[in-house]
Motif scaffolding. Structure first.
Motif, mmCIF file in Angstrom:
data_model
loop_
_atom_site.group_PDB
_atom_site.id
_atom_site.type_symbol
_atom_site.label_atom_id
_atom_site.label_comp_id
_atom_site.label_asym_id
_atom_site.label_seq_id
_atom_site.Cartn_x
_atom_site.Cartn_y
_atom_site.Cartn_z
ATOM 1 N N ALA A 269 20.568 -10.781 1.500
ATOM 2 C CA ALA A 269 20.180 -9.549 2.199
ATOM 3 C C ALA A 269 20.287 -9.831 3.693
ATOM 4 O O ALA A 269 19.541 -10.646 4.235
ATOM 5 C CB ALA A 269 18.760 -9.147 1.825
ATOM 6 N N THR A 270 21.246 -9.188 4.351
ATOM 7 C CA THR A 270 21.517 -9.483 5.756
ATOM 8 C C THR A 270 21.236 -8.261 6.634
ATOM 9 O O THR A 270 21.147 -7.138 6.149
ATOM 10 C CB THR A 270 22.973 -9.902 5.950
ATOM 11 O OG1 THR A 270 23.837 -8.830 5.535
ATOM 12 C CG2 THR A 270 23.299 -11.139 5.114
ATOM 13 N N GLY A 271 21.139 -8.534 7.944
ATOM 14 C CA GLY A 271 21.017 -7.458 8.908
ATOM 15 C C GLY A 271 19.739 -6.646 8.808
ATOM 16 O O GLY A 271 19.719 -5.479 9.181
ATOM 17 N N VAL A 272 18.664 -7.259 8.300
ATOM 18 C CA VAL A 272 17.386 -6.548 8.172
ATOM 19 C C VAL A 272 16.621 -6.705 9.484
ATOM 20 O O VAL A 272 16.391 -7.821 9.948
ATOM 21 C CB VAL A 272 16.571 -7.085 6.989
ATOM 22 C CG1 VAL A 272 15.295 -6.266 6.821
ATOM 23 C CG2 VAL A 272 17.405 -7.048 5.716
ATOM 24 N N VAL A 273 16.229 -5.595 10.079
ATOM 25 C CA VAL A 273 15.704 -5.601 11.447
ATOM 26 C C VAL A 273 14.218 -5.230 11.463
ATOM 27 O O VAL A 273 13.799 -4.250 10.845
ATOM 28 C CB VAL A 273 16.482 -4.606 12.334
ATOM 29 C CG1 VAL A 273 15.928 -4.614 13.761
ATOM 30 C CG2 VAL A 273 17.970 -4.935 12.326
ATOM 31 N N LEU A 274 13.439 -6.032 12.173
ATOM 32 C CA LEU A 274 12.072 -5.658 12.555
ATOM 33 C C LEU A 274 12.116 -5.343 14.046
ATOM 34 O O LEU A 274 12.370 -6.225 14.873
ATOM 35 C CB LEU A 274 11.083 -6.781 12.275
ATOM 36 C CG LEU A 274 9.655 -6.512 12.755
ATOM 37 C CD1 LEU A 274 9.051 -5.309 12.033
ATOM 38 C CD2 LEU A 274 8.773 -7.737 12.573
#
Length: 371
Positions: A269-274
């Motif tokens: 799971a890539t590119g997950v932004v907080l």
């Protein structure tokens, strides 16, 4: 044979006449690897035995093996050992033998490479094996278990926080429902980047009879995941971790993997932004004006977080004489001027905002005549 007339006659008996009973062919079937990943191959073997009691070769041996959905075969097949003759027809969806010969005391093996195209338990049968000189044989069946890779989904809730605020990181690994059984030795990891850090101990929970061991997940740590996971078909294991950050972070999990019943590696799971939202208010102003006049200060509030904003003023009047007053108006078109009805009524209530919203205001500062 004998006759009494017209003269007594005695012939010679017919001796040594044999009625041969030819037994039916015996068939078995097996996949060399019983568990494969989607897209992987294995060899399917069909063996036809001429029973030991048979004194003659089996001839005209035939079978048709039609593959179940999600199982495809190569377009070539082999027979062994020498003497196992006949016509093998290998198609993407079936394997057939016609006109086969199985010599005395021989077991013939017919082999073809097959591919598990979709996940599931692929039960496959030869159909009845027949011969022209023997009794009809039975069929044989075998199952190929085809497994899809585990999947992972990652999220932050909320996805936007203030600097130093708290969000819940959730990582869910799923054993696809089409898989024929449990995945074992499942693992996932998430090593953080930037300022992301755990602000409490994490946990992992699994559905059904599943289980897993948390890795990382310590308060103040910068990673979380699990290992030694068992996930039932259609089930999940979920990591829950409270985190905080002072700047926006984009990071990824490792690829979910399983060691059994076959080695599998999924997609990270890539590119997950907080997002760490920052509210800004600008610009600062300093002006001079004549007594009895008003001066106007335009400002823009840029929302980095969702919520509501109240605008107030704090007077610092120079000279310090009574009568200074301030009023705040909404500059709806953000042009720095109170147009039309914009200057009619000051802002009286909080304004709801979402990240990215801009709220333009104008402060009217009335200078007392005695200033």
């Amino acid at each position: 044979p004998a006759a009494t007339g017209p003269v007594a006659l005695t012939g010679t008996a017919a001796t040594g006449v044999v009625l041969s009973v030819v037994g039916a062919p015996l068939v078995t079937k097996a996949f060399v690897a019983t568990n494969v990943a989607v897209g992987a191959t294995t060899t399917m073997n069909i063996t036809v035995e001429n029973p030991a009691a048979n004194a003659v070769a089996l001839t005209g041996v035939a079978f048709t093996d039609t593959y179940p959905a999600g199982l495809t075969g190569a377009l070539t097949a082999t027979s062994s050992p020498a003497g196992c003759t006949g016509t093998l027809t290998a198609l993407a969806g079936s394997l057939a033998l016609t006109g086969g010969t199985v010599p005395v005391g021989t077991t013939c093996t017919y082999a073809v490479t097959v591919t598990g195209a979709t996940a599931g338990a692929k039960l496959n049968s030869t159909g009845a094996v027949t011969s022209t000189n023997g009794a009809a044989g039975a069929s044989a069946s075998a199952t190929l278990n085809v497994y899809a890779v585990p999947t992972v989904v990652k999220s932050f809730a909320p996805a936007t926080i203030a600097a130093g605020g708290t969000s819940t990181l959730t990582i869910t690994v799923t054993n696809p429902a089409a898989n024929p059984g449990n995945l074992t030795g499942v693992s996932i990891g998430d090593a953080y980047t930037g300022t992301l850090v755990n602000n409490a101990a994490g946990s992992v929970s699994c559905s059904g009879a599943g289980s897993a061991t948390l890795t990382g997940g310590v308060n103040g740590g910068t990673s979380v995941g699990f290992s030694a996971g068992t996930i039932v078909a259609g089930g999940t294991c979920t990591v829950t971790q409270s985190v905080t950050a002072t700047t926006t972070n984009t990071n990824a999990t490792s690829a979910p993997a399983a060691t059994g019943p076959v080695a599998l590696t999924g997609t990270a799971a890539t590119g997950v932004v907080l997002t760490v939202g920052v509210n800004t208010f600008a610009p600062d102003h300093a002006q001079t004006g004549l007594p009895g006049t008003a001066i106007f200060y335009p400002h823009t509030y840029n929302a980095g977080l969702a919520g509501s904003v109240n605008f107030t003023t704090s007077s610092a009047a120079t000279p310090a004489v009574p009568g200074w007053t301030q009023a705040i108006f909404r500059d709806t078109n953000c042009n720095g001027v109170l147009d039309g009805a914009e200057g009619g009524s000051p802002i009286a209530a909080a304004i709801a905002v979402n990240p990215g919203d801009a709220v333009c205001i104008i402060v009217r500062d009335s200078i007392p005549g005695a200033a």
